[in-house]
Write a protein that holds these residues in place. Sequence first.
Motif, PDB file in Angstrom:
ATOM      1  N   LEU A  34       0.827  -1.215   0.000  1.00 50.06           N
ATOM      2  CA  LEU A  34       0.000   0.000   0.000  1.00 50.06           C
ATOM      3  C   LEU A  34       0.856   1.257   0.000  1.00 50.06           C
ATOM      4  N   ASN A  38       0.749   3.900  -3.094  1.00 47.09           N
ATOM      5  CA  ASN A  38       0.371   5.286  -2.819  1.00 47.09           C
ATOM      6  C   ASN A  38       1.499   6.266  -3.120  1.00 47.09           C
ATOM      7  N   ALA A  41       1.030   6.752  -6.712  1.00 47.88           N
ATOM      8  CA  ALA A  41      -0.142   7.612  -6.915  1.00 47.88           C
ATOM      9  C   ALA A  41       0.213   9.078  -6.650  1.00 47.88           C
ATOM     10  N   LEU A  42       1.017   9.327  -5.633  1.00 42.80           N
ATOM     11  CA  LEU A  42       1.457  10.690  -5.341  1.00 42.80           C
ATOM     12  C   LEU A  42       2.314  11.230  -6.485  1.00 42.80           C
ATOM     13  N   GLY A  69      -4.282   9.187  -9.649  1.00 44.32           N
ATOM     14  CA  GLY A  69      -3.569   9.295  -8.380  1.00 44.32           C
ATOM     15  C   GLY A  69      -4.514   9.532  -7.216  1.00 44.32           C
ATOM     16  N   VAL A  72      -6.612   6.328  -6.507  1.00 46.99           N
ATOM     17  CA  VAL A  72      -5.863   5.285  -5.785  1.00 46.99           C
ATOM     18  C   VAL A  72      -5.730   5.647  -4.312  1.00 46.99           C
ATOM     19  N   ILE A  73      -5.370   6.883  -4.021  1.00 41.21           N
ATOM     20  CA  ILE A  73      -5.195   7.295  -2.621  1.00 41.21           C
ATOM     21  C   ILE A  73      -6.527   7.233  -1.869  1.00 41.21           C
ATOM     22  N   SER A  75      -9.143   5.393  -2.625  1.00 40.23           N
ATOM     23  CA  SER A  75      -9.525   3.981  -2.499  1.00 40.23           C
ATOM     24  C   SER A  75      -8.792   3.327  -1.339  1.00 40.23           C
ATOM     25  N   THR A  76      -7.523   3.664  -1.180  1.00 41.86           N
ATOM     26  CA  THR A  76      -6.745   3.104  -0.081  1.00 41.86           C
ATOM     27  C   THR A  76      -7.298   3.579   1.264  1.00 41.86           C
ATOM     28  N   ILE A  77      -7.552   4.876   1.376  1.00 45.26           N
ATOM     29  CA  ILE A  77      -8.066   5.415   2.639  1.00 45.26           C
ATOM     30  C   ILE A  77      -9.417   4.797   2.979  1.00 45.26           C
ATOM     31  N   THR A 107     -13.779  -1.242  -4.975  1.00 46.01           N
ATOM     32  CA  THR A 107     -12.514  -0.517  -5.124  1.00 46.01           C
ATOM     33  C   THR A 107     -11.887  -0.785  -6.486  1.00 46.01           C
ATOM     34  N   ASN A 111     -11.328   2.036  -9.690  1.00 42.42           N
ATOM     35  CA  ASN A 111     -10.034   2.278 -10.335  1.00 42.42           C
ATOM     36  C   ASN A 111     -10.042   1.839 -11.797  1.00 42.42           C
TER      37      ASN A 111
END
Length: 194
Positions: A34, A38, A41-42, A69, A72-73, A75-77, A107, A111
Amino acid sequence: RDHAAEDQPEAVVSTQSTGATSENNLLIGTAISLICVNMLALAMIILGAGNLSQCPIAPGIEIYLLGSGVTVIMSTIFGVVFQRKINKKFEHRAERRLPNAILNVVTLLINLAWSFPGGYWVFGSMVPEFEDRSSVRYCHRDSYFLSMWTCVITWGVALFLAYFWVKLDRAIARNEIKTHSQEEDSRYSSDVDT
């Protein structure tokens, strides 16, 4: 015989610690994955924002990088937050299976859905000009290739995960059926003995 009896508790302890170790290794591997995803993504957000007007052939490429980007961020959060809620709500792993599957599929679909316009912009402008900034076919090299590979990797990961989830679901279902039949056998054998 005494030595065999003494060896059995060690085997049980070894099995229990191995189970905890594999869960810890899975957790560490997931966290590292992850973090890496990320960070990429950043980088996509920074590259997309920094080159927003540097691709006249397909202005959507930088928008795709920014959106991808952010997607993705986010979705992770949301995935981590909802995963914690699922784990608190359902004690047993079998109960978590359906909510986890829904979370993973949603998710992935978000994406994947964002990668379709990105693919249109990237592959619709094949072979742009990377050197002549005044050309109407110009596109920033890094933006173009990061967008292209992001689309390809997203589609590849989606196919792999779809295959993997189907296989994993079948394996879990087989294991639950086997476990259920073993419980029925042990109940039957205990009824016969009494």
